[in-house]
Design an enzyme around this catalytic site. Sequence first.
Site, PDB file in Angstrom:
ATOM      1  N   ASN A   9       1.208  -1.245   0.262  1.00 21.74           N
ATOM      2  CA  ASN A   9       0.193   0.316  -0.636  1.00 21.74           C
ATOM      3  C   ASN A   9       1.019   1.339   0.295  1.00 21.74           C
ATOM      4  O   ASN A   9       0.906   1.824   0.731  1.00 21.74           O
ATOM      5  CB  ASN A   9      -1.066  -0.466   1.091  1.00 21.74           C
ATOM      6  CG  ASN A   9      -1.526   1.562   1.663  1.00 21.74           C
ATOM      7  OD1 ASN A   9      -2.299   1.834   0.983  1.00 21.74           O
ATOM      8  ND2 ASN A   9      -2.501   0.914   2.528  1.00 21.74           N
ATOM      9  N   TRP A  10       0.893   1.582  -1.249  1.00 22.60           N
ATOM     10  CA  TRP A  10       1.839   2.820  -1.597  1.00 22.60           C
ATOM     11  C   TRP A  10       1.338   4.428  -1.038  1.00 22.60           C
ATOM     12  O   TRP A  10       2.190   5.396  -0.697  1.00 22.60           O
ATOM     13  CB  TRP A  10       1.935   3.451  -2.763  1.00 22.60           C
ATOM     14  CG  TRP A  10       2.959   1.931  -3.809  1.00 22.60           C
ATOM     15  CD1 TRP A  10       3.274   0.906  -3.479  1.00 22.60           C
ATOM     16  CD2 TRP A  10       2.993   2.106  -5.065  1.00 22.60           C
ATOM     17  NE1 TRP A  10       3.682   0.352  -4.306  1.00 22.60           N
ATOM     18  CE2 TRP A  10       3.991   1.201  -5.167  1.00 22.60           C
ATOM     19  CE3 TRP A  10       2.817   3.292  -5.927  1.00 22.60           C
ATOM     20  CZ2 TRP A  10       4.440   0.900  -6.731  1.00 22.60           C
ATOM     21  CZ3 TRP A  10       3.175   3.106  -7.212  1.00 22.60           C
ATOM     22  CH2 TRP A  10       4.174   1.468  -7.313  1.00 22.60           C
ATOM     23  N   LYS A  11       0.264   4.292  -0.254  1.00 15.71           N
ATOM     24  CA  LYS A  11      -0.572   5.406   0.380  1.00 15.71           C
ATOM     25  C   LYS A  11      -0.093   6.485  -0.249  1.00 15.71           C
ATOM     26  O   LYS A  11      -0.177   6.549  -1.731  1.00 15.71           O
ATOM     27  CB  LYS A  11      -0.483   6.001   2.046  1.00 15.71           C
ATOM     28  CG  LYS A  11      -0.007   4.294   2.565  1.00 15.71           C
ATOM     29  CD  LYS A  11       0.163   4.313   4.190  1.00 15.71           C
ATOM     30  CE  LYS A  11      -0.159   3.437   5.294  1.00 15.71           C
ATOM     31  NZ  LYS A  11      -0.097   3.161   6.229  1.00 15.71           N
ATOM     32  N   HIS A  96      -8.897   1.109   4.977  1.00 13.09           N
ATOM     33  CA  HIS A  96      -7.827   1.147   5.835  1.00 13.09           C
ATOM     34  C   HIS A  96      -8.163   1.609   7.072  1.00 13.09           C
ATOM     35  O   HIS A  96      -8.949   3.302   6.738  1.00 13.09           O
ATOM     36  CB  HIS A  96      -6.939   1.221   4.925  1.00 13.09           C
ATOM     37  CG  HIS A  96      -5.882   1.826   5.362  1.00 13.09           C
ATOM     38  ND1 HIS A  96      -5.181   2.491   6.421  1.00 13.09           N
ATOM     39  CD2 HIS A  96      -4.481   0.181   5.272  1.00 13.09           C
ATOM     40  CE1 HIS A  96      -3.736   2.089   5.944  1.00 13.09           C
ATOM     41  NE2 HIS A  96      -3.309   1.008   5.852  1.00 13.09           N
ATOM     42  N   GLU A  98      -6.863   3.919   8.082  1.00 13.17           N
ATOM     43  CA  GLU A  98      -6.228   6.335   8.299  1.00 13.17           C
ATOM     44  C   GLU A  98      -7.503   6.360   7.544  1.00 13.17           C
ATOM     45  O   GLU A  98      -8.249   7.624   7.470  1.00 13.17           O
ATOM     46  CB  GLU A  98      -4.960   6.000   6.908  1.00 13.17           C
ATOM     47  CG  GLU A  98      -4.025   5.888   7.520  1.00 13.17           C
ATOM     48  CD  GLU A  98      -2.859   5.401   6.967  1.00 13.17           C
ATOM     49  OE1 GLU A  98      -2.700   5.541   5.635  1.00 13.17           O
ATOM     50  OE2 GLU A  98      -1.842   4.669   7.718  1.00 13.17           O
ATOM     51  N   GLU A 168      -4.877  -5.767  10.664  1.00  7.40           N
ATOM     52  CA  GLU A 168      -3.736  -4.380  10.998  1.00  7.40           C
ATOM     53  C   GLU A 168      -4.281  -3.373  12.641  1.00  7.40           C
ATOM     54  O   GLU A 168      -5.218  -2.167  12.546  1.00  7.40           O
ATOM     55  CB  GLU A 168      -3.692  -3.573   9.818  1.00  7.40           C
ATOM     56  CG  GLU A 168      -3.786  -3.634   7.792  1.00  7.40           C
ATOM     57  CD  GLU A 168      -3.444  -2.126   7.131  1.00  7.40           C
ATOM     58  OE1 GLU A 168      -2.085  -2.946   6.709  1.00  7.40           O
ATOM     59  OE2 GLU A 168      -4.120  -1.745   7.718  1.00  7.40           O
ATOM     60  N   GLY A 174       2.567   2.007  11.130  1.00  2.00           N
ATOM     61  CA  GLY A 174       3.743   2.462  10.934  1.00  2.00           C
ATOM     62  C   GLY A 174       4.494   2.860  12.045  1.00  2.00           C
ATOM     63  O   GLY A 174       5.212   4.409  12.022  1.00  2.00           O
ATOM     64  N   SER A 214       3.360  -2.633  10.185  1.00  2.00           N
ATOM     65  CA  SER A 214       4.447  -2.652  10.472  1.00  2.00           C
ATOM     66  C   SER A 214       5.687  -3.694   9.740  1.00  2.00           C
ATOM     67  O   SER A 214       6.633  -4.280  10.325  1.00  2.00           O
ATOM     68  CB  SER A 214       5.528  -2.226  11.595  1.00  2.00           C
ATOM     69  OG  SER A 214       5.502  -0.855  12.512  1.00  2.00           O
ATOM     70  N   GLY A 235       2.965  -1.215   4.247  1.00  2.00           N
ATOM     71  CA  GLY A 235       2.700   0.018   4.137  1.00  2.00           C
ATOM     72  C   GLY A 235       4.096   0.628   3.352  1.00  2.00           C
ATOM     73  O   GLY A 235       4.937   0.149   2.380  1.00  2.00           O
ATOM     74  N   GLY A 236       4.862   0.986   4.488  1.00  2.22           N
ATOM     75  CA  GLY A 236       6.630   2.316   3.995  1.00  2.22           C
ATOM     76  C   GLY A 236       7.430   0.695   3.814  1.00  2.22           C
ATOM     77  O   GLY A 236       7.461   1.313   2.769  1.00  2.22           O
TER      78      GLY A 236
HETATM   79  P1  PGA Z   1       2.881   0.349   7.445  1.00  2.00           P
HETATM   80  O1  PGA Z   1       1.386   0.159   7.194  1.00  2.00           O
HETATM   81  O2  PGA Z   1       3.577  -1.709   6.911  1.00  2.00           O
HETATM   82  O3  PGA Z   1       4.124   1.266   7.136  1.00  2.00           O
HETATM   83  O4  PGA Z   1       2.824   0.081   8.753  1.00  2.00           O
HETATM   84  C1  PGA Z   1       0.522  -0.821   7.256  1.00  2.00           C
HETATM   85  C2  PGA Z   1      -0.375  -0.176   6.075  1.00  2.00           C
HETATM   86  O5  PGA Z   1      -1.359   0.614   6.818  1.00  2.00           O
HETATM   87  O6  PGA Z   1      -1.394  -0.660   5.398  1.00  2.00           O
END
Ligand code: PGA
Length: 255
Positions: A9-11, A96, A98, A168, A174, A214, A235-236
């Site tokens: 997920n590149w956000k 998600h 967020e 998640e 993050g 993470s 994510g990251g």
């Molecule tokens: P993260 O994000 O790997 O940076 O913790 C995961 C996500 O939000 O899907």
Amino acid sequence: MRRPVVAGNWKMHKLLAEAVRLVLDLKPRVVNSHHCEIVVAPPFTALKTICDRLNGSNIKVAAQDCSDQPGEGAFTGEVSAEMLKDIGCSYVIVAHSERRQFYGETNASANKKLRAALGASLIPIYCVGEDLAQRDAGLVEQIVEQQVLEGLSGLTSEQVSHIVIAYEPVWAIGTGRTATPEIASSVHGLIRSRLAKCWGREVAEQVRVLYGGSVKPENIQALMAARDIDGALVGGASLEAESFARIVNYIGYDR
Ligand code: PGA
């Protein structure tokens, strides 16, 4: 046997040229990785270009969100599931944390989006998970159960069998703080048992439940070895080809 999914997920990252560079760098690193489905979720602006660049490869494309409105209509700013399917997307991330946290996404709106996505033959990756206060208050089971049952409310067994669920925990996203494989595994087991209760054991055995929060090359192997974990939403660590490819390529060794 459930086929694992590893999704990046590149956000809100990557201008178009950067997005193209990332997938061109990623492609050769995972060209022989057939043990799992590989998915990238670029921002909307890069979707069509990335779909074209990955056409015929073993990497599938997800959108990060879609409209809850099926079909077309006067919904300024919205992008329909059909539009995403039309340009070559196979998956869409729904609800998600967020989106829940910053944009008012609820289990009810997620339900509408899941219906829209399934209606357009996209595979939804439906995100659930508790925040830290809820975990500290001992509410994990209640919150996750509610997210699963309300999000999937009214869907048929056939529809549910196509959905990918991503657990998640918000406190792990993050933050560098990963849930232990034991914590993740126990919530995944809970999700599967609720699915079995409402949609039958056969469906529950088909649904892929991913872990997210993470995920890194260093912890993916232990997570994947745990019971009921069918892949990862990253994510990251998906923003660089090298680390994302290492995550993809760790999977399968222990299975
Ligand atoms: P993260 O994000 O790997 O940076 O913790 C995961 C996500 O939000 O899907």
